[in-house]
Design a protein around this motif. Structure first.
Motif, PDB file in Angstrom:
ATOM      1  N   TRP A 175     -24.137  30.680  18.197  1.00  0.00           N
ATOM      2  CA  TRP A 175     -24.116  29.894  17.818  1.00  0.00           C
ATOM      3  C   TRP A 175     -23.554  28.167  17.828  1.00  0.00           C
ATOM      4  O   TRP A 175     -24.035  27.043  16.887  1.00  0.00           O
ATOM      5  CB  TRP A 175     -21.995  29.355  17.326  1.00  0.00           C
ATOM      6  N   ALA A 193     -23.382  25.011  11.453  1.00  0.00           N
ATOM      7  CA  ALA A 193     -22.876  25.842  12.060  1.00  0.00           C
ATOM      8  C   ALA A 193     -21.463  25.898  10.882  1.00  0.00           C
ATOM      9  O   ALA A 193     -20.688  26.998  10.852  1.00  0.00           O
ATOM     10  CB  ALA A 193     -22.145  25.828  13.607  1.00  0.00           C
ATOM     11  N   LYS A 236     -20.050  28.516   8.423  1.00  0.00           N
ATOM     12  CA  LYS A 236     -18.601  29.464   8.331  1.00  0.00           C
ATOM     13  C   LYS A 236     -17.819  29.075   7.610  1.00  0.00           C
ATOM     14  O   LYS A 236     -16.930  30.409   6.896  1.00  0.00           O
ATOM     15  CB  LYS A 236     -17.679  28.859   9.551  1.00  0.00           C
ATOM     16  N   LEU A 282     -24.069  36.924  14.900  1.00  0.00           N
ATOM     17  CA  LEU A 282     -23.282  35.722  15.775  1.00  0.00           C
ATOM     18  C   LEU A 282     -22.304  35.694  16.440  1.00  0.00           C
ATOM     19  O   LEU A 282     -22.681  35.728  17.941  1.00  0.00           O
ATOM     20  CB  LEU A 282     -24.255  34.072  14.983  1.00  0.00           C
ATOM     21  N   SER A 283     -21.435  35.978  15.461  1.00  0.00           N
ATOM     22  CA  SER A 283     -19.885  36.179  16.483  1.00  0.00           C
ATOM     23  C   SER A 283     -20.226  37.657  16.781  1.00  0.00           C
ATOM     24  O   SER A 283     -19.142  37.682  18.362  1.00  0.00           O
ATOM     25  CB  SER A 283     -19.054  35.989  15.296  1.00  0.00           C
ATOM     26  N   PRO A 337     -15.094  33.592  13.301  1.00  0.00           N
ATOM     27  CA  PRO A 337     -15.926  33.086  12.387  1.00  0.00           C
ATOM     28  C   PRO A 337     -14.964  32.898  11.367  1.00  0.00           C
ATOM     29  O   PRO A 337     -16.039  32.099  10.172  1.00  0.00           O
ATOM     30  CB  PRO A 337     -16.889  33.517  12.642  1.00  0.00           C
TER      31      PRO A 337
END
Ligand code: SF4
Lengths: 409, 181
Positions: free
Chosen positions: A26, A32, A36, A244-245, A357
């Motif tokens: 992230w 970012a 989100k 990403l998460s 997220p």
């Protein structure tokens, strides 16, 4: 509570590695916060008007020659899968890794109907061999030590004891690859669908979804009705946020898009059936817990939850939804009477909300569950305790700082 | 295609475990491919239809060097296949990904089944990011099927204590040969 030190260490390590990878990934994303926000907007947009989006998805997919079926509950979903397979004249299939398939207990239904269903994902396959339920949305056997996996393979397949993860993975890989090359029918849980374009997406790092959609002649897709995006741009944002998460990388190794049956000259399924599974989701929205359905099952909240670190996937009522979000969703999705036990799995650290997220206010939702519980099932035997408890939980900030302080002691 | 975008692509591609080489034109890329395949000591290659690969004279060059290309016929697929050869429809610089859109003679299987995968990619197919590629797609191929495969690095499983085991279902090695056009 897991008593075995080595297993606890494995769970901690899983959490630490995942959190570090996620934070690093992230931190490399240029916008970012905007990403989100786009993901949150993408989720809320469809949840606010789910029936209309589902109707549009149905129109778009039917136009692509995809057969669309509706399942109100788990039983109906299983029945539709079995019926579809019988209609196709097949008695065996491979399946991918997806919590929805565990939620409806498809493996059990298949077995009861003499259908051989093999999970192709190595984690799911190992979980099945070890008679364990998947304990994490991304790493189903993340809680099992290499020693435990070796013991299982020794016992089931008589392979020599080895604590080398490479050898163990290779051992599992061989029969799975052979099964893959023979595959005829695939049952696939869909990660997300894009309504406007009628596109389905499947994500993984090992390539099982891409291979299955190339080799299987018949594909049966199961989609949780809330896992949809309005269009491909929202879909792209969700894919990125998920990767990403979940894995700490901007994209997984394989992003597989599927839209329509393939013509004869191209690899791909000749038939696609889509089963839209509700299984209480509409009710959850009606009951005011729609925010919980923002969840994309990335598992980020698991890695930071002090309770999950202690108990792993056990304690979540045998549900595939584990970790903090499991404590919220299980009583809503499975059985309301799970509420008390599931709410007790929250220590109020608040880390889950920060890690999420799509900004699901998990502690607030658990708090709301507690209130609901307190209203519907007040304990008769200890009214004084109950009133103190009620006062405590009606002040979430105070409650959280109280719990945090207790943790520090 | 701008140099910074190509560099960004190469950096991201290697970050996820891919290897690469870059050549000044398709002919040099053809020689590089032959060399790479020879180094792997594999003579049988699962491939796209050779005429659809973006390098001229490839069929004859491979044939002369003793390589046998075969199409992804289900009956001939086996778990020990060593090498797959494809091009790519596009590549994304920011994530180091390649995009494959299936068509007749352009199966996904050479990218998915063998242990190694070689990709031939003219640098003008590299887009800055997904949005740039989608924009171009909408302008030029809007009515085609959106069945796409986006590959970012080799296949791996990290199911056992998060130890990375490469080549789970897809290739263990992904090598890209970039060339200017
Ligand atoms: S609640 Fe948030 S962090 Fe947890 S699995 Fe769902 S989306 Fe991921």
């Amino acid at each position: 509570m897991i008593s075995d030190q080595r297993t606890r260490h494995t769970l901690h390590r899983l959490g630490n590695l995942t959190t570090a990878a996620r934070n690093d990934a992230w931190s490399r994303v240029k916008n970012a916060e905007a990403l989100k926000q786009q993901a949150i907007h993408a989720r809320d947009r469809v949840l606010a008007d789910l029936p209309a989006y589902l109707a549009r998805l149905e129109t778009a997919t039917r136009a692509h020659d995809v057969a669309v079926l509706h399942a109100g509950d788990a039983q109906e979903a299983n029945r539709l899968v079995i019926q579809t397979m019988r209609g196709l004249g097949v008695t065996d299939a491979l399946r991918n890794h997806h919590p929805l398939l565990d939620e409806i207990q498809l493996d059990r239904a298949a077995k009861a109907n003499a259908i051989q269903l093999t999970p192709l994902h190595p984690g799911d396959y190992l979980a099945q061999l070890a008679d364990e339920r998947p304990g994490h949305p991304i790493w189903p056997v993340g809680h099992l030590t290499v020693e435990a996996i070796s013991a299982t393979l020794q016992q089931k397949w008589r392979i020599p004891e080895t604590y080398n993860p490479d050898h163990l993975t290779s051992t599992v890989r061989m029969p799975l690859r052979r099964a893959l090359l023979r595959t005829h029918t695939a049952i696939l849980g869909v990660t997300f669908a894009a309504v406007e374009e009628g596109v389905f997406v499947l994500l993984d790092n090992d390539g099982h979804n891409a291979s299955l959609t190339s080799l299987a002649r018949h594909v049966i897709l199961l989609l949780s009705i809330e896992q949809i995006a309005a269009d491909i741009d929202d879909l792209d944002a969700l894919i990125q946020v998920f990767a990403l998460s979940a894995w700490g990388r901007p994209l997984p190794a394989y992003v597989t898009h599927l839209q329509r049956p393939a013509p004869r000259e191209i690899d791909g399924p000749r038939t696609i059936h889509l089963i839209l599974v509700d299984n209480r989701r509409t009710k959850i929205i009606e009951e005011g817990f729609g925010q919980a359905l923002r969840c994309i099952q990335c598992g980020a909240c698991h890695s930071v939850c002090p309770v999950y670190q202690q108990i792993g996937g056990r304690g979540y009522a045998n549900s595939p939804y584990t970790g903090p979000i499991g404590a919220v969703i299980n009583p809503l999705l499975l059985r309301p009477d799970l509420g008390e036990a599931q709410a007790a799995l929250c220590a109020g650290s608040g880390g889950c909300q920060d890690a999420c997220p799509v900004a699901i206010p998990i502690p607030d939702l658990i708090h709301a569950q507690r209130i609901r519980l307190a209203q519907t099932h007040p304990p008769n035997d200890d009214k004084r305790y109950f009133s103190v408890w009620r006062r405590l939980i009606s002040r979430p900030r105070f409650f959280r700082s109280y719990i945090r302080r207790s943790y520090r002691k | 295609m701008s140099e910074p975008i190509i560099k960004t692509f190469i950096n991201a591609w290697t970050r996820w475990g891919g290897t690469w080489e870059r050549w000044e034109n398709p002919i040099a890329a053809r020689l590089a491919l032959l060399r790479y395949l020879q180094d792997q000591h594999r003579m049988e290659i699962l491939s796209w239809q050779v005429e659809l690969l973006p390098i001229p004279g490839l069929a004859a060059a491979l044939n002369d060097a003793g390589f046998k290309l075969f199409p992804p016929d289900r009956r001939r697929l086996n778990p020990d296949l060593a090498m797959g050869l494809t091009a790519a429809d596009a590549a994304l610089a920011d994530n180091g990904s390649v995009i494959l859109v299936p068509a007749q003679g352009r199966s996904w299987l050479p990218a998915l089944i063998p242990i190694g995968h070689v990709i031939l990619l003219p640098v003008n197919r590299i887009y800055a990011d997904m949005a740039a590629w989608r924009g171009d797609w909408r302008r030029t191929r809007a009515d085609e099927s959106l069945r796409t495969l986006i590959i970012t690095g080799p296949s791996f499983s990290d199911d056992i204590e998060r130890h990375k085991h490469f080549g789970m279902f897809g290739p263990r090695r992904t090598h890209i040969i970039l060339f200017d056009v």
